[in-house]
Design an enzyme around this catalytic site. Sequence first.
Site, PDB file in Angstrom:
ATOM      1  N   CYS A 192      10.832 -24.014  40.023  1.00  0.00           N
ATOM      2  CA  CYS A 192      11.646 -24.034  41.244  1.00  0.00           C
ATOM      3  C   CYS A 192      11.750 -25.483  41.733  1.00  0.00           C
ATOM      4  O   CYS A 192      12.818 -25.950  42.137  1.00  0.00           O
ATOM      5  CB  CYS A 192      11.024 -23.201  42.356  1.00  0.00           C
ATOM      6  SG  CYS A 192      10.537 -21.535  41.905  1.00  0.00           S
TER       7      CYS A 192
ATOM      8  N   CYS B  95      18.527 -17.684  40.339  1.00  0.00           N
ATOM      9  CA  CYS B  95      18.000 -18.963  39.855  1.00  0.00           C
ATOM     10  C   CYS B  95      17.225 -18.761  38.561  1.00  0.00           C
ATOM     11  O   CYS B  95      17.397 -19.504  37.600  1.00  0.00           O
ATOM     12  CB  CYS B  95      17.072 -19.590  40.901  1.00  0.00           C
ATOM     13  SG  CYS B  95      17.891 -20.764  41.987  1.00  0.00           S
TER      14      CYS B  95
ATOM     15  N   CYS C 188       8.847   4.600  53.730  1.00  0.00           N
ATOM     16  CA  CYS C 188       9.301   5.403  54.867  1.00  0.00           C
ATOM     17  C   CYS C 188      10.052   6.633  54.365  1.00  0.00           C
ATOM     18  O   CYS C 188       9.817   7.754  54.839  1.00  0.00           O
ATOM     19  CB  CYS C 188      10.221   4.573  55.771  1.00  0.00           C
ATOM     20  SG  CYS C 188       9.333   3.669  57.045  1.00  0.00           S
TER      21      CYS C 188
END
Lengths: 140, 109, 277
Positions: free
Chosen positions: C95, C130, C238
């Site tokens: 990165c 990326c 949930c």
Amino acid sequence: MGLTRRNMMLAGTSAFAVATFCGIPVLASAVDEHIADFTGGADAVAGAIELDAPEIAENGNTVPITVSAPGASSIMILAAGNPVPAVATFNFGPMSAARSGSTRIRLAKTQDVIAVAKMEDGSFQTTQATVKVTIGGCGG
Amino acid sequence: MAKGVKPRVKVPKTAAAGDMITIKTLISHKMESGQRKDKDGNKIPRSIINRFTCEFNGQSVIDVTIEPAISTNPYFKFDAVVPETGEFKFTWYDDDGSVYETAKNIAVG
Amino acid sequence: MTVTKLISASALVLIGGLAQAGESDTLSVEGQAMTTRVAAQAHTPNLDEVFSGWVFRTDETQALQMDDFENPGFVFVDKGIDLYAKVDGSEGKSCASCHENVEDFAGLRASMPRVVDGDVVSMENMVNDCRTERMGADAWKWSSADMTAITALIGLQSRGMPVNVKFDGDAAAQWQKGKELYYTRVGQLDMSCSNCHEDNYGNMIRADHLSQGQTNGFPTYRLKNAKLNSIHGRFKGCMKNIRATPFKEGGEEFQALELYLASRGNGLTVETPSVRN
């Protein structure tokens, strides 16, 4: 009268009651054993030892506690209601300062957390705190 | 070596001689308690960090015997007295035999 | 309606016992003040005030977030820092090869997710774009340890900045879709997000203190599983609790929902990585 449902239920309840009554000493002795091992059978009394634990644990997975006992050479922590009561033992070395320690523990259910300190003079102190542990409502 | 184990410690950079300082430590570790069961109902074997020690210039500050009831990513906060400049050495012992270490220097001026 | 009132009444009693957790607490992290309560904006007409999930937690849990060492999420941010510098993939890049300073990402998290050409783009999409297109590396699973470590690291750069998600113009269609999902009942328990998080925040559901379900603190370190949790991972949990078949992480529904939810938190500050139950 014979084996009516009511009789069975009454018999079951008494059996349960007896089992529970007999069960309590069995559970207590695991904790007692740990304490006896640690103290060599000596009495542990109240003293300057302090145990800080939340009244209600937001999650039984991670319960922050702090234990301190000025003048202690080691402090043992037990969770009386866990499948295995032993939690940790802090052994303080010569470079230790305040004889206290904080950590995060797992509590399986509402129970007493017990701290026993071995003092440098060979005596023992103890204290405990009740922590309520709830099963979450939704929590994913 | 258990996967992805990473220690993290916080020690003040400087102190006055004889000061009491607070040290915080954490290590990322699953702390598999031995109580959980897998999908087939078999118990997942215990695999935890069972001991943590902190030494200053070779002398013990604290030595913690750790049981499965210590939470995942074990955290310990404790204090130490700092008589002189030196190095704090932190060691974690894993059930699987691995040993994780890190160290922090402190300057006493 | 009666059931709600009953729950509210008993909840007030329970809340009293919950050691001061409540809407009046203020949060400061490492000396930086956070906005944990703010007036609701026009697009959330059913709320008067918007609260961060932080205010609904116990004192002890709140304290964990106030210091970057006490916050257990930071060991995973550390992992994110390692990953950020690690060369991965056929192109021999990390990165850091292109994004020298992670600090330059300040502001990104505060305006995520975005809508580009009609599609919602989450931070996870950007990371994987990326990886696959510029690093020649494999995409990371949406809620994997690696992904949450990186999104936590990037999100941290926006900590303290107000959430400001665009939901009009190009984003309106997806926002509408997310809004519909929010108010649609699903599952065997036949509940919608709004039933708990809009109608009953502040109340107890069994032993859980209900929040508004805001996303300003994600990925969040949950005490429940002792690790960082992604937004879609939380949605999935949930839905399972409502006994509904969860939508796919990274899929269209969760992305629309993510956009809508993020907009409900406009004005709160980013708290990534937060500490929650």
